[in-house]
Design a protein around this motif. Structure first.
Motif, PDB file in Angstrom:
ATOM      1  N   ARG A   1      68.200  47.481  59.659  1.00  0.00           N
ATOM      2  CA  ARG A   1      69.310  48.434  60.105  1.00  0.00           C
ATOM      3  C   ARG A   1      69.079  48.226  61.063  1.00  0.00           C
ATOM      4  O   ARG A   1      70.855  48.044  61.708  1.00  0.00           O
ATOM      5  CB  ARG A   1      69.125  49.904  59.124  1.00  0.00           C
ATOM      6  CG  ARG A   1      70.141  50.052  59.911  1.00  0.00           C
ATOM      7  CD  ARG A   1      70.922  51.836  58.680  1.00  0.00           C
ATOM      8  NE  ARG A   1      70.497  52.111  57.505  1.00  0.00           N
ATOM      9  CZ  ARG A   1      69.496  51.847  56.345  1.00  0.00           C
ATOM     10  NH1 ARG A   1      69.293  53.374  57.022  1.00  0.00           N
ATOM     11  NH2 ARG A   1      69.802  52.735  55.531  1.00  0.00           N
TER      12      ARG A   1
ATOM     13  N   ASP B   1      69.790  60.868  54.886  1.00  0.00           N
ATOM     14  CA  ASP B   1      68.547  59.868  54.329  1.00  0.00           C
ATOM     15  C   ASP B   1      68.817  58.880  53.332  1.00  0.00           C
ATOM     16  O   ASP B   1      70.493  59.497  52.341  1.00  0.00           O
ATOM     17  CB  ASP B   1      67.583  61.268  53.534  1.00  0.00           C
ATOM     18  CG  ASP B   1      67.330  62.334  54.987  1.00  0.00           C
ATOM     19  OD1 ASP B   1      67.211  62.381  56.418  1.00  0.00           O
ATOM     20  OD2 ASP B   1      67.326  63.326  55.294  1.00  0.00           O
ATOM     21  N   PRO B   2      67.562  58.536  53.208  1.00  0.00           N
ATOM     22  CA  PRO B   2      68.566  57.612  51.489  1.00  0.00           C
ATOM     23  C   PRO B   2      68.206  58.546  50.776  1.00  0.00           C
ATOM     24  O   PRO B   2      67.886  59.992  49.764  1.00  0.00           O
ATOM     25  CB  PRO B   2      66.897  56.953  52.210  1.00  0.00           C
ATOM     26  CG  PRO B   2      66.015  56.694  53.215  1.00  0.00           C
ATOM     27  CD  PRO B   2      66.668  58.680  53.171  1.00  0.00           C
ATOM     28  N   GLY B   3      69.181  58.008  49.666  1.00  0.00           N
ATOM     29  CA  GLY B   3      68.981  58.479  48.676  1.00  0.00           C
ATOM     30  C   GLY B   3      70.433  57.813  47.617  1.00  0.00           C
ATOM     31  O   GLY B   3      71.519  57.067  48.479  1.00  0.00           O
ATOM     32  N   GLU B   4      71.370  58.730  47.113  1.00  0.00           N
ATOM     33  CA  GLU B   4      71.941  58.328  46.008  1.00  0.00           C
ATOM     34  C   GLU B   4      73.876  59.178  46.318  1.00  0.00           C
ATOM     35  O   GLU B   4      73.339  60.896  46.602  1.00  0.00           O
ATOM     36  CB  GLU B   4      72.290  58.885  44.274  1.00  0.00           C
ATOM     37  CG  GLU B   4      71.631  57.388  44.100  1.00  0.00           C
ATOM     38  CD  GLU B   4      71.718  56.290  43.639  1.00  0.00           C
ATOM     39  OE1 GLU B   4      72.295  55.734  43.858  1.00  0.00           O
ATOM     40  OE2 GLU B   4      70.804  55.852  43.565  1.00  0.00           O
TER      41      GLU B   4
ATOM     42  N   GLY C   1      70.899  48.194  53.720  1.00  0.00           N
ATOM     43  CA  GLY C   1      71.493  49.530  53.262  1.00  0.00           C
ATOM     44  C   GLY C   1      72.303  50.525  52.337  1.00  0.00           C
ATOM     45  O   GLY C   1      71.765  51.753  52.463  1.00  0.00           O
ATOM     46  N   VAL C   2      73.172  50.114  53.301  1.00  0.00           N
ATOM     47  CA  VAL C   2      74.069  50.628  52.297  1.00  0.00           C
ATOM     48  C   VAL C   2      75.267  49.612  51.355  1.00  0.00           C
ATOM     49  O   VAL C   2      75.641  48.818  51.816  1.00  0.00           O
ATOM     50  CB  VAL C   2      75.045  50.920  53.622  1.00  0.00           C
ATOM     51  CG1 VAL C   2      76.509  52.174  53.508  1.00  0.00           C
ATOM     52  CG2 VAL C   2      74.179  51.742  54.789  1.00  0.00           C
TER      53      VAL C   2
ATOM     54  N   THR D   1      74.432  54.354  47.133  1.00  0.00           N
ATOM     55  CA  THR D   1      73.249  54.247  47.213  1.00  0.00           C
ATOM     56  C   THR D   1      72.924  53.745  49.213  1.00  0.00           C
ATOM     57  O   THR D   1      73.079  52.787  49.491  1.00  0.00           O
ATOM     58  CB  THR D   1      72.267  53.088  46.324  1.00  0.00           C
ATOM     59  OG1 THR D   1      73.086  53.217  44.781  1.00  0.00           O
ATOM     60  CG2 THR D   1      70.618  53.088  46.227  1.00  0.00           C
ATOM     61  N   LEU D   2      72.330  54.845  49.335  1.00  0.00           N
ATOM     62  CA  LEU D   2      71.643  54.637  50.928  1.00  0.00           C
ATOM     63  C   LEU D   2      69.904  54.052  50.977  1.00  0.00           C
ATOM     64  O   LEU D   2      69.436  54.980  50.045  1.00  0.00           O
ATOM     65  CB  LEU D   2      71.841  55.889  51.948  1.00  0.00           C
ATOM     66  CG  LEU D   2      73.159  55.988  51.777  1.00  0.00           C
ATOM     67  CD1 LEU D   2      73.559  56.870  52.577  1.00  0.00           C
ATOM     68  CD2 LEU D   2      74.094  54.951  52.718  1.00  0.00           C
ATOM     69  N   THR D   3      69.588  53.088  51.393  1.00  0.00           N
ATOM     70  CA  THR D   3      68.450  52.606  51.640  1.00  0.00           C
ATOM     71  C   THR D   3      67.212  52.113  52.775  1.00  0.00           C
ATOM     72  O   THR D   3      68.078  52.099  53.809  1.00  0.00           O
ATOM     73  CB  THR D   3      68.092  51.984  50.005  1.00  0.00           C
ATOM     74  OG1 THR D   3      69.116  50.337  51.196  1.00  0.00           O
ATOM     75  CG2 THR D   3      68.253  51.502  49.014  1.00  0.00           C
ATOM     76  N   GLU D   4      66.033  52.912  53.266  1.00  0.00           N
ATOM     77  CA  GLU D   4      66.016  52.157  54.441  1.00  0.00           C
ATOM     78  C   GLU D   4      65.808  50.864  53.926  1.00  0.00           C
ATOM     79  O   GLU D   4      65.530  50.098  53.307  1.00  0.00           O
ATOM     80  CB  GLU D   4      63.808  52.656  54.613  1.00  0.00           C
ATOM     81  CG  GLU D   4      64.096  53.891  54.452  1.00  0.00           C
ATOM     82  CD  GLU D   4      64.749  55.455  55.121  1.00  0.00           C
ATOM     83  OE1 GLU D   4      65.189  54.237  56.523  1.00  0.00           O
ATOM     84  OE2 GLU D   4      64.534  56.254  55.940  1.00  0.00           O
ATOM     85  N   SER D   5      66.455  49.922  55.562  1.00  0.00           N
ATOM     86  CA  SER D   5      66.190  49.131  55.649  1.00  0.00           C
ATOM     87  C   SER D   5      65.616  48.053  57.111  1.00  0.00           C
ATOM     88  O   SER D   5      65.915  49.655  58.468  1.00  0.00           O
ATOM     89  CB  SER D   5      67.236  48.440  55.725  1.00  0.00           C
ATOM     90  OG  SER D   5      67.268  46.957  55.480  1.00  0.00           O
TER      91      SER D   5
END
Length: 747
Positions: A441, A384-387, A414-415, A434-438
């Motif tokens: 991707r 999941d997204p997050g740190e 997103g990575v 940091t993982l974020t939605e993209s």
């Protein structure tokens, strides 16, 4: 033969309507479409019910060549309407062009990029004859906003004219010969029933001629070479990627506008374009009044009438909006008068107009669409997204780090790594990601699937590709990335290449960068998984010796400090300090080089300062009186450069040697205002080598010297509240991000 040839312009609403209407009218036995023949057995997958735009992505890789290409499709692509209408009519559907990986398409990144460059002379004459700026405006003028009556005949005349007697290249001839074989076979199999052929208009005249004679057997689909890896998958596409203003040389620019044209016709498309521009400008607090919109509409209608258009075309609406909303003089041509990416520095209103033209639609694949193994492998474990904080001293942390680095090498959106071991920097045992939605991707994973079935194989293929033809700097980057990705088999290959390149290196900065990387990996072999890599020691030894040899030959007068050169001397110092005894490096010879360079007035100031720092840091004491050396080197035009070299290699020695700071303060105090302004930029750069704690110590000692006491913070604080400074910096960052996003400054 009952064959109907429809030559089209890719991504043209007018052509898409003509194709659909023709197929519904004729109800042919076969619908043949320009597209990759190796996708024929996957036609059901293509027609699953995706939200367009989508594309067929084909990745090809063999020992000599790597190729990736796209076949994009949107609602108003004639190729798409041919497939959809053909399926509804019960026709057999076939793609008839060579596969995207075939050598005949080796130079084609996008199958549906127009061939206008090949007949530019003819279209140029037509543009002059019809008084339009470019082929896009010409196309709208002739086809998109004109009545549909006689469209097929007008298209045929247009493409016959623009192709004329122009000989096709060998690649086009191979493609056309192959497509003609499909046409002859389909016509024979249809038994007198109609066959509809939909191809780019450039190919139509040749296909009509080639289809008249020849064998009527179904052609075989070419197979890739045995040593090649080929994969084709559907990927979500976007209007941004379709837009010529973003660099895609497709048949039509401004996909958002043409989507409205396809759905609602020219009048409604003009209205929606005006609304989209207005909404974007008002969202950015740009004033757009009702009077402005009325003026834009009246101007567009007047321009359309003057140009002989029955309804406003795209350029008519844009010219009307520009005339009503842009009050300043514009030094460059309006972007719709040319072609290609939007230029940096474009007027903000123009930027918003182009964005409104493009639209923000993003395609979506049907849930049943097959994905490459790489996409499944990544999405199953990405999380999941997050740190994330990873301890590289633990097995689990190292494995997770290698997985994320492989995605970084594959450029998966997103990575992002925010801290950790860096090229030329420290070797922190902790990484933060940091993982974020993209939304980009999944397309990126599908496209990267052409490199391999899992992240390790794919990243290894990317890195192996980077090795070929890499220079010394690039090899250093690849070496570091192979270590971070944990791809040991490549590490040895890169090291062998590096060892050979170091022996022939002629540029001190690049050599120093390589030495920095090799030394870090040699010192922290457990962290990087390079234990036992004997070639690392060879590279460190050879690079140290070569760097000293190159440094002694550098000559040049005062100039801005070359920080890469200074970094190279720092790398030599660290190699001698940390690896000298183990690798048998000759520290005595290095000190001789440093002493000679420090005294050589023909050497650049930064190198002289760095050489003095090298000798000082290795001996622990200065070979000569440092304060005297400082006075001898302190020339306003080059003092900062000399100090930059010195501080980079002997910062602590300078800080803790009695009299050094005091001597420097005296020299600065004796400077005239003019000399101080000349020296200031380089001095600021030099003192930037001191971290904040040490700058505070320097400030405290200067306050004591000048004022007899007090706090060093007085010299380091601004007369402004911290929250004001923070707000100012945040504003600067937002402004810069906005400027980059809108293309007003280079990224």
């Amino acid at each position: 033969m009952a064959v109907t040839f429809l030559g089209v312009r890719h991504h043209s609403p007018a052509c898409a309507r003509l194709v659909a209407d023709t197929i519904r009218s004729l109800r042919p036995a076969y619908v043949l479409v320009e597209g990759p023949a190796d996708m024929n057995h996957r036609m059901d997958e293509l027609l699953l019910g995706h939200e367009l735009p989508i594309a067929v992505y084909t990745g090809y890789r063999d020992p000599q060549r790597r190729h990736g290409s796209w076949t994009p499709l949107c609602d108003y692509s004639p190729e798409w309407t041919a497939l959809a209408a053909g399926r509804d009519a019960g026709a057999e559907l076939r793609f008839i062009d060579l596969p995207a990986w075939h050598p005949a398409l080796a130079e084609v990144r996008n199958r549906y990029a127009d061939a206008e460059a090949r007949y530019g002379e003819v279209t140029g004459r037509l543009c002059r004859a019809f008084a339009v700026d470019n082929v896009d405006a010409l196309w709208d003028h002739l086809f998109e906003i004109q009545p549909a009556d006689g469209l097929a005949e007008r298209l045929a005349a247009y493409f016959d004219l623009v192709r004329g007697d122009t000989p096709a290249g060998s690649d086009d001839m191979a493609r056309e010969a192959y497509m003609a074989r499909w046409i002859r076979a389909a016509a024979a199999d249809a038994g007198g029933r109609p066959v509809v052929v939909v191809t780019g208009g450039f190919h139509r005249p040749a296909l009509i001629r080639l289809a008249e004679r020849g064998d009527r057997n179904w052609p075989e689909v070419p197979r890739p070479p045995a040593d090649a890896v080929v994969g084709s998958y559907l990927v979500p596409y976007s209007f941004r990627r379709l837009d010529a203003f973003d660099g895609y040389q497709a048949g039509m620019p401004s996909p958002g506008y043409y989507q409205h044209l396809w759905e609602s016709g020219p009048a409604e498309a003009a209205r929606r374009l005006t609304e989209a521009v207005t909404a974007r400008l008002r969202a950015r607090r740009q004033p757009v009044s009702t009077a402005d919109l009325i003026a834009a509409r009246i101007t567009a209608d007047g321009i359309a009438a003057m140009r002989g258009h029955p309804r406003p075309a795209r350029v008519d609406v844009l010219d009307g909006l520009a005339g009503a909303l842009v009050n300043e003089a514009i030094e460059t041509p309006l972007p719709w008068a040319t072609r290609g990416p939007l230029r940096a520095g474009a007027h903000p209103v123009i930027v918003e107009m182009i964005a409104a033209l493009s639209g923000d639609r993003v395609g979506r694949l049907h849930p049943s669409t097959p994905l490459p193994p790489l996409a499944h492998a990544v999405l199953a474990v990405l999380g999941d997204p997050g740190e994330e904080r990873l301890d590289l001293g633990e097995d689990a942390g190292r494995e997770r780090s290698r997985f994320l680095h492989r995605l970084r090498v594959l450029r998966i959106p997103g990575v992002a790594r925010t801290s950790g071991p860096r090229l030329g920097g420290g070797t922190e045992p902790v990484e933060r990601w940091t993982l974020t939605e993209s939304g980009d991707r999944l397309p990126a994973l599908i496209e990267a699937g052409g490199y391999g079935v899992d992240p390790q194989e794919a990243a290894a293929a990317v890195l192996a590709e980077r090795i070929r033809g890499a220079d010394l700097d690039e090899l250093a980057d690849v070496l570091f990335d192979t270590a971070l990705c944990g791809i040991g088999e490549l590490t040895g290959q890169v090291l062998d290449d590096l060892a050979r390149a170091v022996g022939a290196a002629a540029e001190l900065g690049s050599l120093g960068r390589t030495l920095t990387v090799a030394l870090a990996m040699w010192r922290h072999d457990e962290l990087f998984g390079t234990s036992g890599a004997t070639t690392l020691a060879t590279v460190v030894e050879a690079a140290t010796h070569r760097a000293l040899w190159l440094a002694e030959g550098v000559r040049g007068g005062p100039a801005p400090a070359d920080l890469q050169r200074v970094d190279a001397m720092t790398a030599v110092r660290d190699a001698l300090r940390h690896a000298g005894p183990s690798l048998g490096l000759d520290t005595h010879a290095a000190l001789g080089v440093a002493d000679r360079l420090a005294a050589c007035q023909e050497a650049p100031p930064d190198l002289r300062g760095a050489s003095m720092g090298l000798a000082w840091s290795l001996r622990g004491t200065a070979a000569a009186d440092p304060a005297r050396a400082l006075r001898g080197a302190f020339v306003p035009a080059s003092a900062g450069d000399w100090l930059a070299g010195l501080f980079a290699l002997a910062r602590e020695e300078v800080l803790h040697t009695p009299g050094m700071l005091e001597s420097l303060d005296e020299l600065v105090g004796e400077m005239t205002d003019h000399d101080f302004l000349v020296a200031l930029p380089a001095l600021r750069q030099a003192f930037g080598f001191f971290p904040p704690r040490e700058r505070h110590l320097i400030a405290t000692r200067l306050v004591e010297r000048r004022a007899g006491g007090g706090s060093g913070w007085d010299l380091m604080r601004l007369d402004a509240a911290p929250e004001l400074v923070a707000a100012g910096r945040a504003l600067d960052e937002r402004v810069e991000a906005a400027l980059r996003r809108e293309g007003l400054i280079a990224s």
